[in-house]
Design an enzyme around this catalytic site. Structure first.
Site, PDB file in Angstrom:
ATOM      1  N   HIS A  28      67.108   7.398  85.879  1.00 45.96           N
ATOM      2  CA  HIS A  28      66.860   7.486  84.462  1.00 45.96           C
ATOM      3  C   HIS A  28      67.914   8.890  83.587  1.00 45.96           C
ATOM      4  O   HIS A  28      67.204   9.606  83.532  1.00 45.96           O
ATOM      5  CB  HIS A  28      65.426   8.312  83.384  1.00 45.96           C
ATOM      6  CG  HIS A  28      65.393   7.825  82.417  1.00 45.96           C
ATOM      7  ND1 HIS A  28      64.184   7.154  82.114  1.00 45.96           N
ATOM      8  CD2 HIS A  28      66.927   7.756  81.111  1.00 45.96           C
ATOM      9  CE1 HIS A  28      64.244   6.756  80.459  1.00 45.96           C
ATOM     10  NE2 HIS A  28      65.205   7.323  80.264  1.00 45.96           N
ATOM     11  N   ILE A  29      69.071   8.940  84.208  1.00 39.78           N
ATOM     12  CA  ILE A  29      70.190   9.750  84.129  1.00 39.78           C
ATOM     13  C   ILE A  29      71.165   9.247  82.654  1.00 39.78           C
ATOM     14  O   ILE A  29      72.321   9.897  83.196  1.00 39.78           O
ATOM     15  CB  ILE A  29      70.702  10.200  85.576  1.00 39.78           C
ATOM     16  CG1 ILE A  29      71.571   9.131  85.902  1.00 39.78           C
ATOM     17  CG2 ILE A  29      69.620  10.793  87.041  1.00 39.78           C
ATOM     18  CD1 ILE A  29      72.573   9.566  86.867  1.00 39.78           C
ATOM     19  N   GLY A  88      64.917   6.875  72.240  1.00 37.31           N
ATOM     20  CA  GLY A  88      63.656   5.517  72.175  1.00 37.31           C
ATOM     21  C   GLY A  88      62.010   6.616  71.294  1.00 37.31           C
ATOM     22  O   GLY A  88      62.451   7.629  72.613  1.00 37.31           O
ATOM     23  N   ILE A 135      74.146   2.180  71.724  1.00 37.47           N
ATOM     24  CA  ILE A 135      74.785   2.090  73.375  1.00 37.47           C
ATOM     25  C   ILE A 135      75.408   1.274  73.178  1.00 37.47           C
ATOM     26  O   ILE A 135      76.166   1.316  73.890  1.00 37.47           O
ATOM     27  CB  ILE A 135      73.400   2.658  73.571  1.00 37.47           C
ATOM     28  CG1 ILE A 135      73.130   4.016  73.178  1.00 37.47           C
ATOM     29  CG2 ILE A 135      73.879   2.002  74.884  1.00 37.47           C
ATOM     30  CD1 ILE A 135      71.862   4.400  73.913  1.00 37.47           C
TER      31      ILE A 135
HETATM   32  C1  DGY Z   1      65.973   8.525  76.142  1.00 43.28           C
HETATM   33  O1  DGY Z   1      66.559   9.065  74.270  1.00 43.28           O
HETATM   34  O2  DGY Z   1      65.487   7.615  74.940  1.00 43.28           O
HETATM   35  C2  DGY Z   1      66.645   8.182  76.723  1.00 43.28           C
HETATM   36  O3  DGY Z   1      65.804   6.876  77.711  1.00 43.28           O
HETATM   37  C3  DGY Z   1      65.867   9.520  77.792  1.00 43.28           C
HETATM   38  O4  DGY Z   1      67.044  10.543  77.668  1.00 43.28           O
END
Ligand code: DGY
Length: 352
Positions: free
Chosen positions: A317-318, A86, A174
Site C-alpha cells: 500500500h505504497i 478513500g 487516478i
Molecule cells: C487513500 O488515500 O485512500 C490511500 O489508499 C491511502 O494512502
C-alpha cells in the site's frame, strides 16, 4: 474565533502526522489531543476515551472506527477529516444524518498513485518478481541469455499489437491520470465501467475523447464489465472500496481476460478475490498481476497466495507514499479539520 471564557474546541488526531504538518495544529484557539506515534495505530481505548467532546476528528483510512465515531461522539462533533482519498472506513451516511462534515485528500495523491499504477502494469507484464528473485538468490548464472528467456507480455504497442486497450474498473481522477500516462505507450483505446453493469454513456465518452484525443486516444467507451475484461490488454482496478465493489474481480472475470493481459489493483484490496487472482496467474488465465492493496492488509503473511505467486507483484500500500505526496495529504487533512472546526470552507470536503 473564540469569545472570552469559551472552551477551546477539542480536535482528536489519531496519528502523529510528522513535525512539519503537526505544527499547523499549534494554535491558541484549538485544544489538540494527538496520538503520539507516527508508526503505530492509536489504541481503541484511547480513541473511545477521547472522542466524546471532540469538535473535530482527524483519522487515517486504517482506523476502522466507523460506528464509534458517530455513536460515541457528542453533538459537539462538527467535522471528521480522513488523510485519504478513500473513505469507505467512515460511515458517511451517519455523518450526513448528523450534519457532520467530512474532509478527505483527493488530487494531492493522484499523480503518485497513477505513477505506481503504470509501474505495476510494466512490472507484471515483464516478469519482474520472478526475475529479480533469481538475481537476489544468486541464480542468474543458471540462466544464460536465450532468445525467449524471461520473455514477458509487452505493455507498449508493437509489431504484433499495433494498438493497445486499457480497461478501467472505476474511471475517476487516478484512472484518468493513468490513461494519460499510457497514451505515449501506444494505448489508443480505453474502456471503462463505473460499476459492473455500466450502461453506455455516449455523452461522457465524447467529452473524454475530446480531452484525450490530442494525446493520441482514438476511442473511449463506457461498457459492461464482461466486455471490458475480454477486450483489455491491462485491466486497472481503480474503483472505491466498500460493500458494493467487494470481489468485483472474481474467477469469472479473470477467466474472461486475455491470456496476455495483466491486472493492476491500486484501489482497495476488497475489490479483488485474492485466491482467484493467484489461481488466474498460476493457471495462466492472465499473464500476471500487480497489486498495491490486498484484502486483510497489513496481515498478509509470507504464505499468502499472492505473495507466493511468482506472477503477482505485491506492494504494501505504497501508492501515495512519496515524501511530497504524504506531506501534502497530511497538510490537507489538517487544514480540513481546522476549517471544519472553526467554520470555514475546507480545502477538500466530500459533498454528499
Ligand atoms: C487513500 O488515500 O485512500 C490511500 O489508499 C491511502 O494512502
Amino acid at each position: 474565533h473564540l469569545q472570552a471564557g469559551m472552551a477551546r474546541p477539542k480536535v482528536v488526531v489519531t496519528r502523529n502526522l510528522g513535525a512539519e504538518a503537526m505544527r499547523l495544529l499549534d494554535r491558541p484557539d484549538l485544544d489538540v489531543v494527538a496520538w503520539q506515534s507516527e508508526t503505530q495505530p492509536c489504541d481503541k481505548k484511547w480513541l473511545l476515551d477521547n472522542i466524546p467532546g471532540a469538535t473535530g476528528i482527524l483519522l487515517l483510512f486504517s482506523e476502522k472506527v466507523r460506528r464509534e465515531i458517530t455513536e460515541d461522539a457528542t453533538d459537539l462533533l462538527k467535522v471528521v477529516s480522513t488523510m485519504s482519498v478513500g473513505y469507505e472506513h467512515v460511515d458517511i451516511g451517519s455523518l450526513a444524518q448528523r450534519g457532520i462534515r467530512l474532509g478527505y485528500t483527493p488530487d494531492v495523491l493522484t499523480e503518485a498513485v497513477a505513477d505506481i499504477t503504470v509501474m505495476l502494469a510494466l512490472m507484471a507484464g515483464r516478469n519482474v518478481k520472478e526475475t529479480t528473485s533469481i538475481v537476489q538468490n544468486g541464480q542468474w548464472s543458471a540462466y544464460p541469455w536465450a532468445p525467449y528467456l524471461f520473455a514477458g507480455s509487452q505493455l507498449s504497442a508493437n509489431w504484433v499489437h499495433p494498438t493497445r486497450t486499457a480497461g478501467f474498473i472505476g474511471f475517476g481522477r487516478i484512472a484518468q491520470s493513468t490513461l494519460a500516462r499510457l497514451l505515449p505507450f501506444g494505448f489508443t483505446r480505453a474502456l471503462y465501467t463505473s460499476n459492473p453493469s455500466s450502461k453506455p454513456n455516449p455523452a461522457r465518452d465524447a467529452e473524454l475523447l475530446a480531452k484525450y484525443a490530442p494525446q493520441g486516444l482514438a476511442e473511449i467507451r463506457r461498457v459492461g464489465l464482461a466486455e471490458l475484461t475480454s477486450e483489455s490488454d491491462v485491466v486497472f482496478v481503480l474503483a472505491p472500496g466498500g460493500p458494493s465493489t467487494y470481489h468485483v474481480v472474481n474467477e469469472e472475470i479473470l477467466k474472461s481476460m486475455k491470456r496476455t493481459a495483466v491486472l493492476v489493483n491500486t484501489s482497495r484490496g476488497s475489490l479483488v478475490d485474492s485466491e482467484a487472482l493467484a489461481k488466474a496467474c498460476r493457471e495462466g488465465w492472465i499473464w500476471g498481476a500487480g497489486v498495491d492493496v490486498v484484502d486483510g492488509e497489513p496481515n498478509v503473511a509470507a504464505d499468502h497466495p499472492l505473495v507466493q505467486e511468482p506472477r503477482c507483484i505485491v506492494l504494501p500500500h505504497i501508492g501515495s507514499a512519496t515524501n511530497e505526496t504524504r506531506l501534502g495529504m497530511a497538510t490537507m487533512a489538517i487544514n480540513n479539520v481546522i476549517a471544519g472546526v472553526l467554520g470555514g470552507s475546507m480545502p477538500a470536503e466530500l459533498n454528499r
